[in-house]
Write a protein that holds these residues in place. Sequence first.
Motif, PDB file in Angstrom:
ATOM      1  N   ARG A  28      -3.693   7.941 -10.023  1.00 52.16           N
ATOM      2  CA  ARG A  28      -3.171   7.505  -8.722  1.00 52.16           C
ATOM      3  C   ARG A  28      -3.819   6.172  -8.363  1.00 52.16           C
ATOM      4  N   THR A  29      -3.015   5.214  -7.941  1.00 52.55           N
ATOM      5  CA  THR A  29      -3.576   3.940  -7.485  1.00 52.55           C
ATOM      6  C   THR A  29      -3.285   3.755  -6.006  1.00 52.55           C
ATOM      7  N   PHE A  30      -4.080   2.913  -5.385  1.00 53.16           N
ATOM      8  CA  PHE A  30      -3.936   2.615  -3.960  1.00 53.16           C
ATOM      9  C   PHE A  30      -4.120   1.117  -3.763  1.00 53.16           C
ATOM     10  N   GLY A  31      -3.394   0.561  -2.800  1.00 51.82           N
ATOM     11  CA  GLY A  31      -3.667  -0.802  -2.396  1.00 51.82           C
ATOM     12  C   GLY A  31      -5.022  -0.870  -1.706  1.00 51.82           C
ATOM     13  N   THR A  32      -5.674  -2.003  -1.867  1.00 54.91           N
ATOM     14  CA  THR A  32      -7.013  -2.167  -1.298  1.00 54.91           C
ATOM     15  C   THR A  32      -7.061  -1.834   0.186  1.00 54.91           C
ATOM     16  N   PHE A  33      -5.987  -2.184   0.926  1.00 53.32           N
ATOM     17  CA  PHE A  33      -6.037  -1.960   2.378  1.00 53.32           C
ATOM     18  C   PHE A  33      -5.748  -0.514   2.758  1.00 53.32           C
ATOM     19  N   ALA A  34      -5.464   0.310   1.780  1.00 55.56           N
ATOM     20  CA  ALA A  34      -5.310   1.738   2.030  1.00 55.56           C
ATOM     21  C   ALA A  34      -6.595   2.485   1.673  1.00 55.56           C
TER      22      ALA A  34
END
Length: 160
Positions: free
Chosen positions: A96-102
Amino acid sequence: MSSDHADIRPLEIAVSGQAGVDATLQFIGRIQTPFTDRSLCPRQGRPDGPECRIEIFPPWDQALQGIEDYPRIEVLYWLDRSRRDLVVQNPGHSDRTFGTFALRSPVRPNPIGTCMVDLVRVEGNVLVVRSLDCLDGTPLLDIKPDRCAFSPKAAPKPAG
Ligand code: SAM
């Protein structure tokens, strides 16, 4: 200070270039914690964590006047050993990846960390606090009471 620029996980995305450089920050102090290594450092501070010392450098030590009235203060610090170029991150090495601002990851374009901490005592130009989650030697950016006397719902400790 070293950072981990060589480490990037398979699904993560790094970018190069800066949108603009227009802020100048000054380090107004230094934070002493028992956390000398990331493996020892909590991901978020806990009220039952160890006492940590926030040293405020002159002349900004004069700005502490009245801080002892506040049992909870907000600390802002510069996560100086972070890389700053990831837009997509893969916390925990999962798929799973996430954007930095999340994320509240220390890896961000401007690596500012914030924590609400419990003020244990003031020793001259040093605030002794609990609930910090930064490495020993982390530079200090700012200190604020959770709410001050001039905010709505002001909550200084009653005198006496
Ligand atoms: N409480 C802050 C926030 O939410 O903005 C910081 C949270 S961040 C997840 C805390 C982690 O940052 C620690 O577990 C440690 O791995 C890392 N860290 C702490 N101090 C650092 C520093 N000076 N430079 C780079 N990384 C740091």
